[in-house]
Design an enzyme around this catalytic site. Structure first.
Site, mmCIF file in Angstrom:
data_model
loop_
_atom_site.group_PDB
_atom_site.id
_atom_site.type_symbol
_atom_site.label_atom_id
_atom_site.label_comp_id
_atom_site.label_asym_id
_atom_site.label_seq_id
_atom_site.Cartn_x
_atom_site.Cartn_y
_atom_site.Cartn_z
ATOM 1 N N ASP A 160 83.001 -31.409 20.801
ATOM 2 C CA ASP A 160 83.029 -32.755 20.217
ATOM 3 C C ASP A 160 81.588 -33.200 19.989
ATOM 4 O O ASP A 160 80.900 -33.626 20.922
ATOM 5 C CB ASP A 160 83.759 -33.734 21.149
ATOM 6 N N LYS A 162 86.793 -37.518 14.460
ATOM 7 C CA LYS A 162 87.145 -38.290 15.659
ATOM 8 C C LYS A 162 86.452 -39.636 15.568
ATOM 9 O O LYS A 162 85.322 -39.726 15.074
ATOM 10 C CB LYS A 162 86.668 -37.487 16.886
ATOM 11 N N LYS A 222 91.322 -37.319 15.591
ATOM 12 C CA LYS A 222 91.344 -37.699 17.002
ATOM 13 C C LYS A 222 90.814 -39.115 17.181
ATOM 14 O O LYS A 222 89.610 -39.344 17.071
ATOM 15 C CB LYS A 222 90.498 -36.718 17.830
#
Lengths: 778, 329
Positions: free
Chosen positions: B166, B229, B265
């Protein structure tokens, strides 16, 4: 399906709203309903069934009203009206507040009953119809409270006959009843025969609120009952429904003196520019045309999308359509419910099946096997010449076409007989705010659609009707001046002589497009003074002169886009030039009237010109207090081209009062001079010529008003007719106005007080309120 | 649509779908991206009222949500012990008796998400479970450490066993409109990831506008992000429905243009089962059923699971539940 299976498929399942309470409510009344008259329910009579369109189930039987029922309802309303008005605004506010609270307390019952009776998704009745109805009563409780201080000199109209449609049964009832009651009127309301149950539940809460008997009366039945109400001894008719029926009501009520407001059909444009947020514009279309199965008068039903993004936009739109869920309206996850009745389903299907052009896309979602369901439909690639681009479908059917430039977008948008609403999508504030005022519509939404609120006026132009519902502007339909007008005095014809007094002959022509033009008829008529002396001749205007004058008026459309300040300059200049020739006009007035008050009339006229000039840049709109992050601008826009029939009293003062008021607001005028003193009007050409009035803004015809009035009133490119004629032309004008449903303002044989210096009644008639909704935020 | 087995789900399922390889930066597309905030807010506000998932469907949807959770701990006081406890929860997020009662086999969460130093204990604790370890990286959460160190951090985390990285983007590239720099940055991070999947954290709460979120989403996907995300969870505003709508629409547009599906996400601020249902229905509406799976959708959440467990027990027993009845993670 097992949880494991659902886990794998991730389907929605069902989420049905319970109907138990609604069924109990119906059962407690044995499933049979009478009317609500004078505070009580009548015994059920000659009955018809009301059916759930999603299932075909009979929900209840209702009573078809007889003439006697309507008379009883009107009599009850008439009897109740003085005390209700006499109660005062603050007293009425308490009742309206109680009604709002009761609507809120029974919100779920109203929503479920509405969905059962109408077929609309429970989400809509629960989240939109019922909350907006409550809001209307809260808002108008406030209006009742404020009436005495904010609307001095106004009082109730009296008894109002109100006819509401089946697409928003409770909400339209609220839009009609709340303002009427707030202003001290009493009502006889007829719900649509397919959807009367929530009106009867509303009658129930009127009892719970201890509303005085006869203030609200509800009679049920079909169009025949509507006709009885229109013909009954009521003071006003408020109708929401089809343009066809609205036109009939206009014709029927013509000349009766009944006030009329009409909220009719539409074919509202939905314009998407290439710089729009396309996904949001697609989502907006869901709210525009698949809201309430497209059975919405202001539905954005004509998509007009810029060519550069048309393919992309249509692809996104079709993908979105395929996600719509169609089915049981009581399911909380349904987007599109049932159409109101089999007749509507058949009608819409026939219209679509009869469409020769275009590509048809239907939403991929499965339809229920039974019930009145029609798939969300797009017909792509139609042209204005295709009937479905012009005709209101009133179903979940969107038609689309493309445009190249912003000018073409406006042309396409306005290429319609209707003018209810319009939507514009663009991320460019300059573009959006440039387009919005150019659309022929009573409501414009920028980057949004179908936003409604009690604080914002709603209503149309052109054949979408007239009058506004909501806001301060909505109150004028339910109030009238407190001062009772006197009957109009009709001047008696005296004896006349046939010789002109000596001097150089002056034969005025008609004044069209800033120039004098010979009357098409080739005839003149003699004008005599008070003592019978022949004062001169004036042209006999006729049909073709009206036609030419209206064309000239349209050609002068630039007047509407001039600033108020600029228009004021012209009006002041007219005053200067009239002042310079005050003696001439006073002489003409004295010669015509035989009185010696010409000087004072000229002086009063100068004062009116100054007043109109003063107002030109001050008759402001307002920002409506709607619950939205954004603004709803209630703007005053000129009505357009006005036909004006002048009275015989105060020939100069009246003509100039009307003309200057209309001009101040940006209208162009075709004026039929009074018959007794037309030379005052023809002399006025010179004032217009010398005052920088653009040609075509003010056109003056002489001749017989009885000949000119029907032509003006029937002219489909005239937007309003004002008649203050001494001749009995009110009925003629109102009847002929039905052609394009133009606005009318007529005297009904009653006098006008020309000494009143307040021009606001004129300014209100000279303008339409257009509400422009502009949500904002980044 | 992709059908998953109800049992043994949890690991990123083997799927035939190719990874997003990215594409050349298309500035015309980026510049033309629009996002009308009031309209987006209106859609986000009305969606919960348009979709209602009840009873067995609700239970199934909540179980799906569990399988899409990146169970996360990102605290300065994380220890191997703390991470082991979290990983144990990741393997058995819902009490077995509840699953039995619902006729469901075992499920796991989507991944465990930790800082670099906690990768090793997490990998060890999840050994054999098929649950991937995701590591926040590139100078998380601010992303302002030296660029070469940020790139190196990815390499080290991948070497330590992280299957998902991430990354955080440099917000300044968005705020200064330097889309090329943003593209180059994410492209470099993607290269450093190798086989590991890259989730690009946009830190939407710091981008200033939804329009910037739309543009940053497109650039990240063009640069090869496997997931986009919302947030680190450390910004003052994290995942919201309007931001979600903008990012989902960007994913949809990217799929329409390239044929590649990019995952989504949302992270931070989603703590209620009810909210999770709304997110799932928004995914279903805007992207379709293909995305309702852990290989294309994850919740970055730490307290969401607890609320879902209580709702599931309520579904099974009919009685409202208590937090202490469910094993802590």
């Amino acid at each position: 399906m097992s949880i494991a299976e659902i886990f794998a498929t991730m389907s929605y399942g069902t989420a049905p709203e319970s109907t138990a309470e609604a069924r109990d409510w119906i059962a407690a009344r044995d499933g049979r309903f009478g009317h609500f008259i004078d505070g009580g329910f009548t015994a059920p009579g000659d009955a018809f069934e009301t059916v759930n369109p999603a299932t075909g189930e009979v929900l209840a039987t209702l009573t078809q009203a007889t003439a006697g029922d309507v008379d009883a309802a009107v009599a009850a309303a008439r009897a109740a009206q003085p005390a209700w008005e006499g109660l005062g605004g603050a007293g009425r506010a308490r009742y309206l507040y109680a009604l709002a609270r009761l609507l809120q307390k029974h919100a779920r019952l109203f929503a479920v009953l509405e969905t059962m009776d109408n077929g609309k998704p429970i989400r809509e009745s629960r989240d939109i119809d019922v909350p907006l109805a409550q809001r209307h009563f809260y808002y108008h409780a406030g209006m009742a409270q404020l009436m005495e201080t904010e609307l001095p000199g106004r009082r109730a109209v009296g008894v109002c006959g109100q006819i509401v449609p089946w697409n928003f049964p409770l909400l339209m009832l609220a839009w009609k009843i709340a303002p009427a009651l707030a202003m001290g009127n009493t009502v006889v309301l007829k719900p649509a025969e397919w959807t009367s149950l929530t009106a009867l539940l509303f009658a129930d809460i009127c009892q719970q609120a201890s509303l005085p008997k006869g203030v609200v009366n509800i009679v049920t039945g079909d169009g025949a009952v509507g006709e009885m109400i229109v013909g009954a001894k009521v003071d006003k008719i408020a109708f929401t429904g089809s343009t066809e029926v609205g036109r009939r009501i206009r014709e029927t009520t013509a000349g009766t003196g009944k006030r009329l407001t009409l909220e009719l059909g539409g074919k509202s444009p939905y314009i998407v520019f290439e710089d729009a947020d396309l996904d949001s514009a697609v989502e907006g279309l869901v709210d525009a045309i698949w809201f309430n199965q497209g059975q919405v008068c202001c539905a954005g039903s004509r998509l007009i999308v810029q060519e550069s993004v048309a393919d992309d936009f249509h692809a996104r739109l079709k993908a979105r359509m395929d996600k719509l869920r169609i089915g049981d309206p009581l399911d909380k996850s349904i987007d599109v419910g049932a159409m109101v009745a089999p007749e509507q389903l058949t009608r819409v299907a026939a219209m679509v099946d009869g469409c020769a052009g275009g590509l048809i896309h239907r939403a991929a979602s499965p339809l229920p096997g039974t019930g009145c369901f029609y798939p969300p439909t797009l017909i792509e690639g139609l042209e204005p010449a295709d009937p479905l681009m012009q005709e209101e479908i009133f179903g979940p059917v969107l038609v689309s076409t493309t445009f190249r430039t912003k000018a073409e977008a406006v042309q396409l948008a306005n290429n319609t007989r209707y003018g209810l609403a319009a939507t514009v999508w663009s991320e460019n504030v300059n573009l959006a705010l440039d387009i919005a005022p150019r659309l022929a519509a009573g409501v414009v939404w920028v980057n949004a659609t179908n936003l409604f609120d009690a604080a914002a006026g709603f209503g149309g132009v052109r054949e979408s009707g007239f009058g506004r519902e909501g806001g301060w502007e909505g109150l004028s339909a339910y109030t009238r001046p407190a001062v009772e007008p006197a009957p109009l005095k009709v001047p008696a014809a005296g004896k006349t002589v046939a010789e002109l007094s000596p001097g150089i002959d002056r034969t005025p022509k008609l004044y069209i497009g800033g120039k004098q033009a010979r009357p098409d008829s080739g005839y003149v008529r003699a004008v005599h003074g008070a003592g019978g002396a022949l004062l001169g001749h004036v042209g006999m205007g006729s049909r073709k002169d009206v036609r030419n004058a209206v064309e000239a008026a349209h050609a002068a459309s630039g007047w509407a886009s001039m600033s108020g300040h600029q228009r004021a300059q012209v009006l002041y200049y007219m005053a200067e030039n009239l002042g310079a020739r005050a003696g001439d006009f006073a002489g003409l007035l004295d010669a015509a009237s035989g009185r010696g008050d010409g000087v004072s009339e000229v002086e009063a006229t100068l004062d009116r010109l100054f007043t109109a000039a003063a107002w030109a840049d001050k008759f402001d709109g307002r920002i409506a207090g709607v619950p939205l992050k954004g603004v709803a601008l209630a703007t005053r826009v000129p009505v357009g081209v006005l036909g004006i029939l002048c009275p015989e009293e105060a020939p100069l003062l009246w003509m100039v009062t009307a003309l200057a008021s209309a001009m101040a607001m940006g209208n162009r005028v075709v004026l039929a001079a009074c018959e007794g003193a037309p030379l005052v009007a023809t002399e006025f050409y010179q004032v217009l010529d010398t005052s920088d009035v653009p040609g075509g803004v003010a056109n003056i015809l002489t001749g017989a008003q009885a000949d000119l009035a029907p032509v003006m009133a029937a002219h489909l490119d005239v937007d309003a007719v004002w008649s203050f004629s001494a001749a009995d032309l009110s009925g003629v004008v109102e009847r002929a106005s039905a052609g394009n449903l133009k606005r009318t303002w007529v005297n009904h044989g009653l006098a006008t007080d020309w000494t009143d210096r307040d021009l606001r009644p004129f300014l209100e008639e000279a303008t339409e309120v257009r509400t422009v909704w502009i949500p904002y935020g980044e | 649509m992709k059908m998953e087995s109800a049992t043994g789900a949890g690991a990123v399922p083997a799927h035939s779908e190719p990874r997003n390889p990215g594409m050349a930066l298309d500035m015309g597309w980026v510049r033309s991206a629009q996002a009308n905030t009031p309209a987006i807010e209106r859609r986000a506000a009305t969606l919960p009222g348009r979709r209602s998932v009840k009873k067995d469907h609700q239970a199934a949807w909540l179980l799906k949500a569990v399988t899409c959770i990146d169970l996360t701990t990102l605290s300065g006081d994380d220890t191997p012990g703390r991470v082991r406890r979290l990983c144990a929860k990741a393997r058995a997020p819902v009490r077995i008796d509840l699953l039995d009662a619902m006729g469901m086999g075992p499920i796991t969460v989507g991944a465990v998400c930790v800082y670099h130093d906690m990768i090793a204990p997490a990998v060890q604790a999840l050994d054999g479970s098929g649950i991937p370890v995701a590591a926040v990286s590139t100078g998380f959460p601010a992303g302002l450490s030296p660029f070469h160190l940020r790139v190196a951090e990815i390499g080290e985390s991948v070497a330590a066993g992280a299957a998902e990285i991430d990354i955080v983007i440099s917000r300044r590239h968005v705020l200064t409109g330097d889309w090329q720099a943003l593209y180059d940055e994410v492209r470099t991070f993607r290269a450093a990831c190798g086989e590991a999947h890259l989730k690009a954290i946009l830190a939407t709460g710091e981008l200033g506008s939804l329009r910037n979120v739309a543009k940053a989403s497109l650039v990240a996907m063009m640069a090869g992000a496997d997931f986009i995300k919302t947030s680190t969870g450390k910004e003052s505003v994290n995942a919201t429905l309007p931001v979600t709508l903008v990012m989902l629409r960007a994913i949809r547009a990217y799929h329409a243009a390239t044929g590649f599906r990019v995952g989504y996400k949302p992270a931070g601020g989603i703590s209620k089962a009810k909210d999770a249902l709304v997110y799932l229905s928004m995914i279903k509406e805007e992207l379709g059923d293909d995305w309702l799976s852990p290989h294309l959708f994850r919740f970055g959440a730490s307290s969401l699971l607890g609320d879902i467990e209580r709702q599931l027990e309520h579904h099974v027993t009919g009685a409202y539940s208590a937090a202490w009845r469910h094993p802590m993670g």
